[in-house]
Design an enzyme around this catalytic site. Structure first.
Site, PDB file in Angstrom:
ATOM      1  N   ASP A 164    -130.439  40.179 -20.988  1.00 44.12           N
ATOM      2  CA  ASP A 164    -130.668  41.619 -20.947  1.00 44.12           C
ATOM      3  C   ASP A 164    -132.057  41.940 -20.410  1.00 44.12           C
ATOM      4  O   ASP A 164    -132.940  41.084 -20.375  1.00 44.12           O
ATOM      5  CB  ASP A 164    -130.542  42.211 -22.357  1.00 44.12           C
TER       6      ASP A 164
ATOM      7  N   LYS B 103    -129.796  46.802 -18.725  1.00 47.30           N
ATOM      8  CA  LYS B 103    -129.450  48.219 -18.777  1.00 47.30           C
ATOM      9  C   LYS B 103    -130.712  49.017 -19.028  1.00 47.30           C
ATOM     10  O   LYS B 103    -131.627  48.578 -19.719  1.00 47.30           O
ATOM     11  CB  LYS B 103    -128.452  48.516 -19.902  1.00 47.30           C
TER      12      LYS B 103
ATOM     13  N   MET C 194    -134.696  52.992 -29.479  1.00 45.83           N
ATOM     14  CA  MET C 194    -134.242  53.685 -28.262  1.00 45.83           C
ATOM     15  C   MET C 194    -134.261  55.205 -28.422  1.00 45.83           C
ATOM     16  O   MET C 194    -133.376  55.907 -27.968  1.00 45.83           O
ATOM     17  CB  MET C 194    -132.817  53.220 -27.890  1.00 45.83           C
TER      18      MET C 194
END
Length: 257
Positions: A34, A56, A170
């Site tokens: 990731d 991402k 996040m």
């Protein structure tokens, strides 16, 4: 078929990688990683090991999750040992269980390898405990971002608990809404908040603030993702009220005698 290891790479500092994770990374045929896996961790992957990035960012998925699932199945069916490397822990906002479901449905063997979470790493790095007698009797982890920018559907009333530390992953883009919702549910406007970016790495940034000011402070001093937020009385234990600086710049110099 081969096997897939769903590995937590920890918060970024390679010294915080588990011994099992390191061994599996170095013995794998291919590493699927990731964006949140730090360059320092990736530097431990042998040059002979194939690397596939599936990173991402908010609003942009270079490889959709269903394609990642299919990729892991395809690689294992080739007889390869796959190290699926994720930041933090694969079972805390890492979609590890989603990938495990796909692997199980395809008859592929898999195993979880836990990692130190970003919250734990940030707590240790900044000196802010997640629980502390008299300040916080519990801690809750929540995500501050929903897929496809969907509306946040959190139990705001239960999250607004003055005796619980709230760690938001996040949440930078939605921090204004998160703070307003928590204040509306009764949390004090001067409740301490500590934003930490790139925890435990040389790029670590810290921004102390309060519920009332955190959105404005972020706008004035943007922090590059990944960022997490420690909300609660424990954040008031953070002693450095300076503007955000790299952790390496503020670390004390130790003298060996």
């Amino acid at each position: 078929p081969g096997k897939v290891f769903l590995i937590g790479a920890g918060p970024g500092d390679p010294d915080l990688l588990t011994l099992r994770a390191l061994r599996l990374i170095q013995d794998a045929d291919v590493v699927v990683f990731d964006r949140l896996v730090s360059p320092e961790i990736m530097a431990l992957v042998p040059a002979s090991v194939r690397r596939i990035s599936v990173g991402k960012t908010a609003g942009f998925h270079s490889v959709p999750q269903d394609r990642i699932n299919a990729l892991l199945v395809d690689l294992a069916r080739e007889g390869l040992t796959v190290a699926r490397l994720k930041g933090g822990d694969p079972l805390i906002f890492g979609r590890g269980s989603e990938e495990a479901e796909e692997l199980a449905a395809a008859g592929i063997a898999y195993s979880y390898v836990p990692g130190i979470t970003a919250a734990q790493g940030a707590a240790a790095s900044t000196g802010v405990p997640l629980t502390h007698r008299g300040l916080a009797t519990g801690v809750r982890y929540v995500t501050g971002h929903r897929a496809r920018d969907a509306e946040l559907e959190l139990d705001w009333a239960s999250l607004a608990d003055i005796d619980t530390t709230l760690v938001v992953y996040m949440g930078a883009a939605n921090m204004a809404e998160i703070a307003a919702r928590l204040i509306a549910q009764g949390l004090p406007i001067d409740l301490p908040v500590l934003a930490v970016g790139h925890a435990t790495t040389p790029r670590e940034v810290r921004l102390p603030s309060t519920l009332a000011r955190i959105a404005a402070d972020l706008a004035a001093h943007p922090i590059e993702a990944p960022v997490l937020f420690v909300i609660g009385r424990v954040a008031g234990l953070y002693a450095d009220a300076a503007l955000p600086l790299p952790a390496a710049a503020r670390a004390p110099q130790l003298r060996v005698v």
